[in-house]
Design an enzyme around this catalytic site. Structure first.
Site, PDB file in Angstrom:
ATOM      1  N   ASP B 149       0.837  -1.199   0.000  1.00 55.33           N
ATOM      2  CA  ASP B 149       0.000   0.000   0.000  1.00 55.33           C
ATOM      3  C   ASP B 149       0.875   1.253   0.000  1.00 55.33           C
ATOM      4  O   ASP B 149       1.803   1.399   0.807  1.00 55.33           O
ATOM      5  CB  ASP B 149      -0.887  -0.008   1.254  1.00 55.33           C
ATOM      6  N   GLY B 150       0.568   2.173  -0.915  1.00 56.64           N
ATOM      7  CA  GLY B 150       1.392   3.361  -1.118  1.00 56.64           C
ATOM      8  C   GLY B 150       1.481   4.247   0.108  1.00 56.64           C
ATOM      9  O   GLY B 150       2.523   4.858   0.375  1.00 56.64           O
ATOM     10  N   ASP B 167       0.436   8.122  -9.619  1.00 53.14           N
ATOM     11  CA  ASP B 167      -0.251   7.705 -10.846  1.00 53.14           C
ATOM     12  C   ASP B 167      -1.345   6.708 -10.479  1.00 53.14           C
ATOM     13  O   ASP B 167      -1.232   5.514 -10.722  1.00 53.14           O
ATOM     14  CB  ASP B 167       0.786   7.084 -11.794  1.00 53.14           C
ATOM     15  N   SER B 169      -5.753   5.814 -10.097  1.00 51.31           N
ATOM     16  CA  SER B 169      -6.961   5.899 -10.904  1.00 51.31           C
ATOM     17  C   SER B 169      -7.786   7.107 -10.445  1.00 51.31           C
ATOM     18  O   SER B 169      -7.323   7.936  -9.666  1.00 51.31           O
ATOM     19  CB  SER B 169      -7.750   4.600 -10.787  1.00 51.31           C
ATOM     20  N   ASP B 170      -9.005   7.187 -10.947  1.00 50.81           N
ATOM     21  CA  ASP B 170      -9.868   8.337 -10.670  1.00 50.81           C
ATOM     22  C   ASP B 170     -10.115   8.562  -9.184  1.00 50.81           C
ATOM     23  O   ASP B 170     -10.227   7.621  -8.408  1.00 50.81           O
ATOM     24  CB  ASP B 170     -11.231   8.140 -11.336  1.00 50.81           C
TER      25      ASP B 170
END
Lengths: 299, 299
Positions: B149-150, B167, B169-170
């Site tokens: 997990d970032g 980078d 997703s929406d």
């Protein structure tokens, strides 16, 4: 989650979709159909109220403009040539029946006469009824309307206009195609004063890439200076972008540099929402693949 | 002319459409379905071969990238921060499972280490199989992959990275939302070196206008300098455009001016198709309505 709908047409309260052979489509949700495929003398015209883009004008199944996103198109189409010209007094617009380009041209204090040549009176009348924000252009006291074929009209003039704007529909419609050909641009060149500037719809640099190259070459075969302005973002068009070709008979002209710079106050007075002096310059700074494809026609 | 189709899903050999609550859609014609709504541990992943846009990656019903139009996105996302930084040696990318951003970062001779933190190994494996032009990034010897997990990952670092690219997703997907919030950017700020630069997807300036404003304000609450880069034109996204927010801890930094200028030869060597020194500068020259909405957060 999955629902049956129709493509390439209307389904009341649902969706309008425009598909291209390119394999890409844009869709807008429909709230109400106002005019459904009305046949004018020349083309098939529809108007629908969309869920989020206001009223939408469709001609021959191609979205022409929506109330919400017409401003980037009309502002850039009018102001790129007008702010590049030292003294644009007499302006001709071929097409542009919705009136949006006229609205923008009329904002220029230097402009004395606006001539519009539009073949289809039904488009003008439809715009006046259903696209009032664009059609407000028709209230300009500087405007003279000529209801006739643009090519026949322009053929009668020599060194008459400072700026000529060509605001037609897509190049792949039969009715518009002649306005993307060399023969027409020879007439435009003749009708233009020696330091005159033109601006023409030049489609999407991605989905119409091949056309854009050909069209740049066509205009360059008639005018010594041509530039593609790309930074016009219009979500309601397929691809979300369109460009304009700006060209001039004046060999020394630098179209990227506007001759009049706008202050914040000017922008407010002219009610500009897209165009400003920085976007004028920036819209000519082409992405590398576009530059490589057309810059050879620049010099 | 009218044909029944399904929306928000696949019909083999027909169309994929992505509709937004905004009342607008983009559609791509489908040639072949390769992966249909495969559940990874974290999300639902589809791949189809489109008629004209190459293979298309869809996550949770949102188009992530197409082979044909991924280059404007990945080039601008990587090169805007990297060419703004005097010496970008250590770069972190959060997300970016398709590998396209890594491919671009790896082109920079100054970059010594690329770290990617991607939660979903299935996205990486899928990209390697079906998006080889993007996934070529995974062959870089500079790359270390961190499968986690970032937010947990970044929380462990202080003043470690020169450039951090987000980078995801929406913003309206549950899995991505935390990466658009202040708490995440506080961690990013801590993990960044004092002259570090970040770049994050900031969506469409038209269809996501309200989000774009909020997100600019959020990043500005953590970083002293923030700019919205708008000129990234991607037909396969709804609205056809996306922007990035570029920000830095260095109060004196002018992000609009790249610190390294590219010659034609550099561009060829780096195989750049969208980014060049002129587009770097131009993409910050905002349309008036965007400027008026967010410039107040600039100063």
């Amino acid at each position: 989650m999955s629902t049956d709908i129709e493509i390439e047409g209307f389904v009341l309260g649902r969706y309008f979709e425009q598909w291209e052979e390119e394999g890409i489509a844009v869709g807008l949700e429909v709230d109400e159909i106002i005019l459904e495929e009305e046949e004018s003398e020349y083309q098939e015209i529809s108007i629908f109220k969309s869920k989020t883009f206001g009223n939408v004008l469709v001609i021959d199944e191609v979205i022409q403009c929506t109330e919400r996103d017409e401003f980037p198109y009309h502002e850039m189409m009018a102001h790129l040539p007008l702010f590049s010209h030292p003294n644009p007094e007499k302006v001709l617009i071929i097409g542009g029946g919705d009136g949006g380009a006229i609205r923008e041209i009329a904002k220029h204090p230097l402009v004395k006469e606006i001539h519009q040549c539009e073949l289809d009176k039904f488009v003008i009348d439809t715009a006046k009824k259903y696209l009032p924000k664009s059609a407000i252009g028709y209230s300009s006291p500087k405007l003279t309307i000529h209801l006739e074929d643009g090519i026949k009209f322009i053929n009668r003039y020599s060194e008459e206009f400072d700026v000529i704007i060509t605001d037609c529909s897509d190049y792949d419609l039969d009715s518009s195609r002649p306005f993307y050909e060399q023969d027409y641009y020879k007439k435009v060149n003749k009708a233009l004063k020696p330091n005159g500037i033109i601006c023409s719809l030049a489609e999407c640099m991605f989905t119409d890439f091949e056309f854009m190259k050909t069209f740049t070459k066509t205009i360059r075969s008639v005018f010594p200076v041509v530039r593609y302005a790309y930074g016009i973002y219009i979500p309601g068009y397929i691809g979300g972008q369109c460009g304009f070709l700006v060209a001039t008979k004046d060999k020394t002209k630098v179209l990227e540099e506007p001759v009049r710079q706008l202050t914040d106050e000017d922008i407010k007075d002219m009610n500009l929402r897209y165009y400003n002096t920085a976007t004028h310059k920036a819209c000519f700074a082409l992405p590398q693949y576009v530059k490589e494809a057309i810059e050879k026609y620049y010099f």
